[in-house]
Design a protein around this motif. Structure first.
Motif, PDB file in Angstrom:
ATOM      1  N   LEU A   7      51.929  -9.805  24.750  1.00  0.00           N
ATOM      2  CA  LEU A   7      52.504  -9.906  26.083  1.00  0.00           C
ATOM      3  C   LEU A   7      51.498 -10.486  27.071  1.00  0.00           C
ATOM      4  CD1 LEU A   7      54.755  -9.333  28.124  1.00  0.00           C
ATOM      5  CD2 LEU A   7      53.848  -7.012  28.378  1.00  0.00           C
ATOM      6  N   MET A   8      50.235 -10.029  27.002  1.00  0.00           N
ATOM      7  CA  MET A   8      49.219 -10.520  27.924  1.00  0.00           C
ATOM      8  C   MET A   8      48.928 -12.000  27.700  1.00  0.00           C
ATOM      9  SD  MET A   8      48.455  -8.252  30.109  1.00  0.00           S
ATOM     10  CE  MET A   8      47.139  -9.255  30.817  1.00  0.00           C
ATOM     11  N   ILE A   9      48.841 -12.425  26.437  1.00  0.00           N
ATOM     12  CA  ILE A   9      48.572 -13.839  26.156  1.00  0.00           C
ATOM     13  C   ILE A   9      49.741 -14.705  26.604  1.00  0.00           C
ATOM     14  CG2 ILE A   9      48.294 -15.514  24.285  1.00  0.00           C
ATOM     15  CD1 ILE A   9      45.773 -14.058  25.084  1.00  0.00           C
ATOM     16  N   PHE A  10      50.960 -14.208  26.422  1.00  0.00           N
ATOM     17  CA  PHE A  10      52.129 -14.961  26.890  1.00  0.00           C
ATOM     18  C   PHE A  10      52.088 -15.104  28.414  1.00  0.00           C
ATOM     19  CE2 PHE A  10      56.519 -15.172  28.417  1.00  0.00           C
ATOM     20  CZ  PHE A  10      56.969 -16.298  27.734  1.00  0.00           C
ATOM     21  N   LEU A  11      51.726 -14.031  29.123  1.00  0.00           N
ATOM     22  CA  LEU A  11      51.628 -14.097  30.580  1.00  0.00           C
ATOM     23  C   LEU A  11      50.524 -15.059  31.015  1.00  0.00           C
ATOM     24  CD1 LEU A  11      52.092 -10.337  31.567  1.00  0.00           C
ATOM     25  CD2 LEU A  11      53.731 -12.206  31.848  1.00  0.00           C
ATOM     26  N   VAL A  12      49.392 -15.054  30.308  1.00  0.00           N
ATOM     27  CA  VAL A  12      48.292 -15.971  30.603  1.00  0.00           C
ATOM     28  C   VAL A  12      48.771 -17.420  30.492  1.00  0.00           C
ATOM     29  CG1 VAL A  12      46.129 -16.895  29.670  1.00  0.00           C
ATOM     30  CG2 VAL A  12      46.377 -14.443  30.056  1.00  0.00           C
ATOM     31  N   ILE A  64      41.363  -6.140  34.502  1.00  0.00           N
ATOM     32  CA  ILE A  64      42.476  -6.806  33.829  1.00  0.00           C
ATOM     33  C   ILE A  64      42.791  -8.135  34.498  1.00  0.00           C
ATOM     34  CG2 ILE A  64      44.968  -6.684  33.398  1.00  0.00           C
ATOM     35  CD1 ILE A  64      44.650  -3.701  32.901  1.00  0.00           C
ATOM     36  N   LEU A  65      42.890  -8.117  35.825  1.00  0.00           N
ATOM     37  CA  LEU A  65      43.211  -9.349  36.553  1.00  0.00           C
ATOM     38  C   LEU A  65      42.123 -10.389  36.401  1.00  0.00           C
ATOM     39  CD1 LEU A  65      44.739  -8.020  39.913  1.00  0.00           C
ATOM     40  CD2 LEU A  65      45.937  -8.881  37.900  1.00  0.00           C
ATOM     41  N   SER A  66      40.864  -9.961  36.493  1.00  0.00           N
ATOM     42  CA  SER A  66      39.767 -10.935  36.439  1.00  0.00           C
ATOM     43  C   SER A  66      39.646 -11.550  35.051  1.00  0.00           C
ATOM     44  CB  SER A  66      38.446 -10.274  36.838  1.00  0.00           C
ATOM     45  OG  SER A  66      38.062  -9.270  35.920  1.00  0.00           O
ATOM     46  N   GLN A  67      39.662 -10.717  34.001  1.00  0.00           N
ATOM     47  CA  GLN A  67      39.504 -11.247  32.643  1.00  0.00           C
ATOM     48  C   GLN A  67      40.689 -12.135  32.263  1.00  0.00           C
ATOM     49  OE1 GLN A  67      36.080 -10.001  32.697  1.00  0.00           O
ATOM     50  NE2 GLN A  67      36.583 -10.501  30.590  1.00  0.00           N
ATOM     51  N   ALA A  68      41.898 -11.701  32.607  1.00  0.00           N
ATOM     52  CA  ALA A  68      43.064 -12.539  32.346  1.00  0.00           C
ATOM     53  C   ALA A  68      42.997 -13.822  33.171  1.00  0.00           C
ATOM     54  CB  ALA A  68      44.349 -11.768  32.663  1.00  0.00           C
ATOM     55  N   GLY A  69      42.496 -13.714  34.401  1.00  0.00           N
ATOM     56  CA  GLY A  69      42.344 -14.901  35.239  1.00  0.00           C
ATOM     57  C   GLY A  69      41.367 -15.900  34.657  1.00  0.00           C
ATOM     58  N   PHE A  70      40.274 -15.404  34.071  1.00  0.00           N
ATOM     59  CA  PHE A  70      39.328 -16.313  33.426  1.00  0.00           C
ATOM     60  C   PHE A  70      40.012 -17.070  32.290  1.00  0.00           C
ATOM     61  CE2 PHE A  70      35.860 -13.003  34.551  1.00  0.00           C
ATOM     62  CZ  PHE A  70      35.808 -13.496  35.866  1.00  0.00           C
TER      63      PHE A  70
END
Length: 425
Positions: free
Chosen positions: A343-348, A124-130
């Motif tokens: 939520l994930m896209i907003f955090l990204v 999760i962290l790596s893909q969101a980090g990319f």
């Protein structure tokens, strides 16, 4: 170790959800992949946006020190990739263990639910980090192309142009990431790699012309204080660890998989080294965190940069799908959940707003997440599975990689955070 024939818990990465997931090769799921197709899939999995930050990293580390670090990380990455393959083969040779399809499945096989949770969390962290790095690249490139240097520092309604571009991307990303089935978008990722290789060719061509006419002062060694920073960026650049097991499963000749993987890693390493060194030799201390912003705003340069932005923009939903697969499985028993995606896209986007430097963020993700996925977990899993039969030397090497990985991860993360907050300040 707890990976028995419990398909409810172990089959997380092999559910019949028709999306591009952690274990989905981009060139199709044929059980008889040729050596060339496997080689191509490895290139697609590994070559990413991290290469664009290598010239800046070589400027900080020195061209010779940067190359030594890059090739060392490549060798260690290849070794740890093969540790995953050997560990999976060992477990699958035992009849009581069912099919291991992905990195997360291997974590469950070795350490049970805790192992799978750790791998899932890092994925999760790596893909969101990319995807955060993609947002940073897009906003910085648009600001470079469409705003003057002076106007980039000005704020409009409290936001700089770079932040406006990130907010502008958000509604479109919310829409793209709402699509439950993204198989038809997979060709865009392949096209993105083609465009990126073309962009690298254009950049190196311009580098060669500049080097022939202008030779700025460069340094071979930038000091040990940038070692961990350099390790983070180089580790990020080899970002395909999650595809190693699926691609080995797809290979027609599994005995030669290690050779194909080594060949691909070697070719990518040479490409990275040449690209990084040429970028630094061309621009010296003027090398920017995104090397494409060094090549000007002519027609070809603008076309290349816009092409990269478009392709990274459409690659975001594909990169986030492993995250959604994990979240849907853990939060709603595998059912589609729109709110978790939004939520994930907003955090990204929110994280991208507060990280101004592209290469600094590459180093942070590489140090904090990619080191764990690429070095620590493979060596730890191999140690646990082979502890009763491997020689003392191999066990010591596994333990050393785990310890070194933890040291690199902690130190690199602290240094990268210092660079980010220093830049922000």
């Amino acid at each position: 170790m707890g990976f028995r024939k419990n398909e409810n818990e172990a089959g997380s990465s092999s559910n019949s959800i028709p999306i591009a997931r952690e274990d989905t090769p981009l060139l199709g799921k044929s059980k008889q992949s040729s050596g060339f197709k496997t080689l191509a899939n490895i290139f697609i999995a590994v070559v990413g946006s991290g290469v664009l930050g290598l010239p800046y990293t070589f400027m900080k580390a020195g061209w010779l020190f940067g190359m030594i670090t890059l090739f060392s990380i490549a060798l260690l990455t290849y070794y740890c990739m093969m540790l995953l393959v050997y560990t999976r083969r060992k477990l699958e040779s035992v009849n009581e263990y069912s099919k291991i399809n992905s990195f997360g499945d291997l974590g469950f096989a070795v350490c049970g639910s805790v192992g799978k949770l750790c791998v899932d969390f890092m994925i999760i962290l790596s893909q969101a980090g990319f995807c955060v790095s993609y947002m940073i690249f897009i906003s910085n490139t648009f600001a470079h192309l469409f705003n003057s240097t002076a106007s980039q520092a000005h704020s409009y309604l409290g936001l700089t142009p770079k932040k406006w571009y990130i907010w502008g991307c958000l509604p479109l990303q919310l829409g793209l990431n709402s699509i439950p089935t993204l198989t038809h978008l997979a060709p865009l990722s392949i096209f993105a790699d083609v465009v990126q290789l073309g962009a690298m060719g254009v950049v190196m061509g311009k580098d060669a012309v500049i080097i022939a006419n202008n030779k700025p002062v460069v340094q071979a060694f930038g000091g040990w204080n940038v070692f961990f920073y350099c390790v983070g960026v180089c580790t990020y650049s080899f970002e395909g660890i999650g595809m190693v097991l699926p691609l080995e499963s797809e290979a027609r000749n599994k005995k030669n998989y290690g050779l194909v993987l080594g060949l691909a890693t070697g070719m990518i390493s040479i490409l990275y080294a040449v690209f990084g060194v040429m970028g630094y030799l061309a621009f010296g201390n003027e090398t920017r965190d995104i090397i494409t912003t060094n090549i000007g705003t002519g027609f070809l340069s603008t076309l290349v940069q816009l092409g990269l932005c478009i392709n990274l923009f459409f690659s975001c939903p594909l990169m986030m799908n492993p995250v959604y697969e994990v979240l849907d499985r853990r939060l709603s028993q595998g059912s589609y959940t729109l709110w978790s995606r939004w939520l994930m896209i907003f955090l990204v986007a929110l994280i991208a707003l507060f990280v101004p430097n592209f290469a600094d963020f590459l180093s942070l993700v590489g140090s904090s997440v990619c080191v764990a996925l690429g070095f620590v977990f493979p060596a730890l899993f191999h140690f646990i599975v082979f502890k009763d039969e491997a020689g003392l030397g191999k066990l010591i090497l596994d333990g050393a990689i785990v310890v070194i990985g933890i040291i690199l991860g902690v130190s690199g993360t602290m240094i990268s955070l210092r660079e980010i907050f220093g830049t922000t300040a």
